[in-house]
Write a protein that holds these residues in place. Sequence first.
Motif, PDB file in Angstrom:
ATOM      1  N   GLY A  18     -44.455  94.531 -50.886  1.00 37.19           N
ATOM      2  CA  GLY A  18     -44.312  94.654 -49.449  1.00 37.19           C
ATOM      3  C   GLY A  18     -44.999  95.863 -48.870  1.00 37.19           C
ATOM      4  O   GLY A  18     -46.182  95.821 -48.493  1.00 37.19           O
ATOM      5  N   ALA A  19     -44.274  96.974 -48.802  1.00 33.63           N
ATOM      6  CA  ALA A  19     -44.775  98.165 -48.116  1.00 33.63           C
ATOM      7  C   ALA A  19     -46.051  98.709 -48.753  1.00 33.63           C
ATOM      8  O   ALA A  19     -46.990  99.102 -48.051  1.00 33.63           O
ATOM      9  CB  ALA A  19     -43.697  99.241 -48.110  1.00 33.63           C
ATOM     10  N   ARG A  24     -49.055  96.578 -47.808  1.00 32.02           N
ATOM     11  CA  ARG A  24     -49.405  96.773 -46.393  1.00 32.02           C
ATOM     12  C   ARG A  24     -50.091  98.115 -46.171  1.00 32.02           C
ATOM     13  O   ARG A  24     -51.032  98.234 -45.390  1.00 32.02           O
ATOM     14  CB  ARG A  24     -48.153  96.678 -45.530  1.00 32.02           C
ATOM     15  CG  ARG A  24     -47.622  95.257 -45.387  1.00 32.02           C
ATOM     16  CD  ARG A  24     -46.473  95.229 -44.386  1.00 32.02           C
ATOM     17  NE  ARG A  24     -45.933  93.894 -44.232  1.00 32.02           N
ATOM     18  CZ  ARG A  24     -46.422  92.983 -43.411  1.00 32.02           C
ATOM     19  NH1 ARG A  24     -47.491  93.269 -42.670  1.00 32.02           N
ATOM     20  NH2 ARG A  24     -45.869  91.789 -43.319  1.00 32.02           N
ATOM     21  N   SER A  39     -53.662  97.931 -47.345  1.00 26.88           N
ATOM     22  CA  SER A  39     -54.453  97.210 -46.345  1.00 26.88           C
ATOM     23  C   SER A  39     -54.694  98.062 -45.112  1.00 26.88           C
ATOM     24  O   SER A  39     -55.783  98.035 -44.521  1.00 26.88           O
ATOM     25  CB  SER A  39     -53.728  95.918 -45.961  1.00 26.88           C
ATOM     26  OG  SER A  39     -54.421  95.231 -44.945  1.00 26.88           O
ATOM     27  N   LEU A  40     -53.666  98.839 -44.738  1.00 24.31           N
ATOM     28  CA  LEU A  40     -53.806  99.725 -43.588  1.00 24.31           C
ATOM     29  C   LEU A  40     -54.912 100.757 -43.826  1.00 24.31           C
ATOM     30  O   LEU A  40     -55.748 101.031 -42.940  1.00 24.31           O
ATOM     31  CB  LEU A  40     -52.472 100.427 -43.317  1.00 24.31           C
ATOM     32  CG  LEU A  40     -52.434 101.510 -42.248  1.00 24.31           C
ATOM     33  CD1 LEU A  40     -52.798 100.930 -40.887  1.00 24.31           C
ATOM     34  CD2 LEU A  40     -51.060 102.168 -42.201  1.00 24.31           C
ATOM     35  N   SER A  45     -58.309  99.120 -43.510  1.00 21.92           N
ATOM     36  CA  SER A  45     -58.649  98.822 -42.109  1.00 21.92           C
ATOM     37  C   SER A  45     -59.096 100.075 -41.375  1.00 21.92           C
ATOM     38  O   SER A  45     -60.073 100.051 -40.598  1.00 21.92           O
ATOM     39  CB  SER A  45     -57.434  98.197 -41.409  1.00 21.92           C
ATOM     40  OG  SER A  45     -57.100  96.948 -41.981  1.00 21.92           O
ATOM     41  N   GLU A  91     -54.968  96.015 -35.546  1.00 20.03           N
ATOM     42  CA  GLU A  91     -54.380  95.425 -36.747  1.00 20.03           C
ATOM     43  C   GLU A  91     -53.690  96.496 -37.607  1.00 20.03           C
ATOM     44  O   GLU A  91     -52.616  96.260 -38.172  1.00 20.03           O
ATOM     45  CB  GLU A  91     -55.459  94.723 -37.564  1.00 20.03           C
ATOM     46  CG  GLU A  91     -56.030  93.479 -36.907  1.00 20.03           C
ATOM     47  CD  GLU A  91     -57.112  92.845 -37.751  1.00 20.03           C
ATOM     48  OE1 GLU A  91     -57.336  93.343 -38.878  1.00 20.03           O
ATOM     49  OE2 GLU A  91     -57.738  91.870 -37.285  1.00 20.03           O
ATOM     50  N   GLY A 136     -49.856  96.697 -38.719  1.00 22.04           N
ATOM     51  CA  GLY A 136     -49.487  96.837 -40.123  1.00 22.04           C
ATOM     52  C   GLY A 136     -48.592  98.034 -40.369  1.00 22.04           C
ATOM     53  O   GLY A 136     -47.665  97.974 -41.178  1.00 22.04           O
ATOM     54  N   ALA A 166     -45.103  97.076 -39.261  1.00 20.11           N
ATOM     55  CA  ALA A 166     -44.464  96.191 -40.238  1.00 20.11           C
ATOM     56  C   ALA A 166     -44.052  96.957 -41.494  1.00 20.11           C
ATOM     57  O   ALA A 166     -42.967  96.721 -42.047  1.00 20.11           O
ATOM     58  CB  ALA A 166     -45.415  95.043 -40.601  1.00 20.11           C
ATOM     59  N   SER A 167     -44.899  97.883 -41.939  1.00 18.28           N
ATOM     60  CA  SER A 167     -44.564  98.687 -43.119  1.00 18.28           C
ATOM     61  C   SER A 167     -43.333  99.542 -42.870  1.00 18.28           C
ATOM     62  O   SER A 167     -42.462  99.678 -43.738  1.00 18.28           O
ATOM     63  CB  SER A 167     -45.752  99.570 -43.507  1.00 18.28           C
ATOM     64  OG  SER A 167     -46.864  98.793 -43.860  1.00 18.28           O
ATOM     65  N   GLU A 223     -40.258  97.347 -43.080  1.00 22.49           N
ATOM     66  CA  GLU A 223     -39.924  97.008 -44.461  1.00 22.49           C
ATOM     67  C   GLU A 223     -39.302  98.186 -45.189  1.00 22.49           C
ATOM     68  O   GLU A 223     -38.354  98.019 -45.964  1.00 22.49           O
ATOM     69  CB  GLU A 223     -41.180  96.536 -45.191  1.00 22.49           C
ATOM     70  CG  GLU A 223     -41.667  95.166 -44.755  1.00 22.49           C
ATOM     71  CD  GLU A 223     -42.867  94.706 -45.551  1.00 22.49           C
ATOM     72  OE1 GLU A 223     -43.332  95.499 -46.399  1.00 22.49           O
ATOM     73  OE2 GLU A 223     -43.323  93.577 -45.332  1.00 22.49           O
TER      74      GLU A 223
END
Length: 261
Positions: free
Chosen positions: A81-82, A85, A88-89, A92, A113, A117, A120-121, A124
């Motif tokens: 999860g975290a 993310r 990916s963050l 980006s 984006e 993210g 969302a992180s 979570e």
Amino acid sequence: MLGLSQPTPSARLVGAVGLVVAFTSAPYAWRFVEPVAVRFLRPTPTMALADRVDELTAQRADATVAQAAEIRRIERDLHDGAQARLVSLGLSLATAEKLMETDPAQARALMREARAGATASLTELRDLVRGINPPVLNDRGLVDAVRALALDSPLEADVSADLRLRLDPPIESALYFGVAELLTNAVKHASATRARIAIARDATTIVVDVEDDGRGGAAERADGGLAGLRRRLAVFDGSVEITSPAGGPTRVRMMVPCESL
């Protein structure tokens, strides 16, 4: 051949009286047998101590297994999860930095984006921390933590409790997650809409009652949440009583010996 002699009337009378006395005194005779049987047949202190050691050993093994499973769950949630993310963050943001001069529109899109993210992180991570121990439980104790849990629940939950109640942190944590498990079960399995939580304490025991208006029929399975709840409380010599007839309501009482702080 000699004939058998017939009993005399006096012998018959004595026999009848004896039979009546035997039937009448039989229930009272067992009263003298019971203490003798208890004294000679009950386990010796050594045997009782050995049984208690075996019980505590089994409880410690259950607690160790539960802790290992919880650690694996935390590691899995962080990895899948975290952590994913956040990786990916980072990618980006690095790409957006390169595109700032050549393609500002694409860079702004990547920044949006990345911001989503990051949000969302954070959510979570908050959920993960709440699964370990909510801050309100550490800061304000069991009652306020259960009230916060009731407010977050999709059920309409009422909480009645002594606000001055404070317990040892391990006991508070066990009871808190017990309430959380029961509320989750009420929503997920019983289709309940309302719940009532009552927390009370006498001189030696904390009692938590959770009742829901669901369809009832809750059954304790060896690998289910109710069995896990029983094992969690057994570490503190606690117990769980479950009443869940078909059609409801379901009532679960958790009792743990304790002293308030």
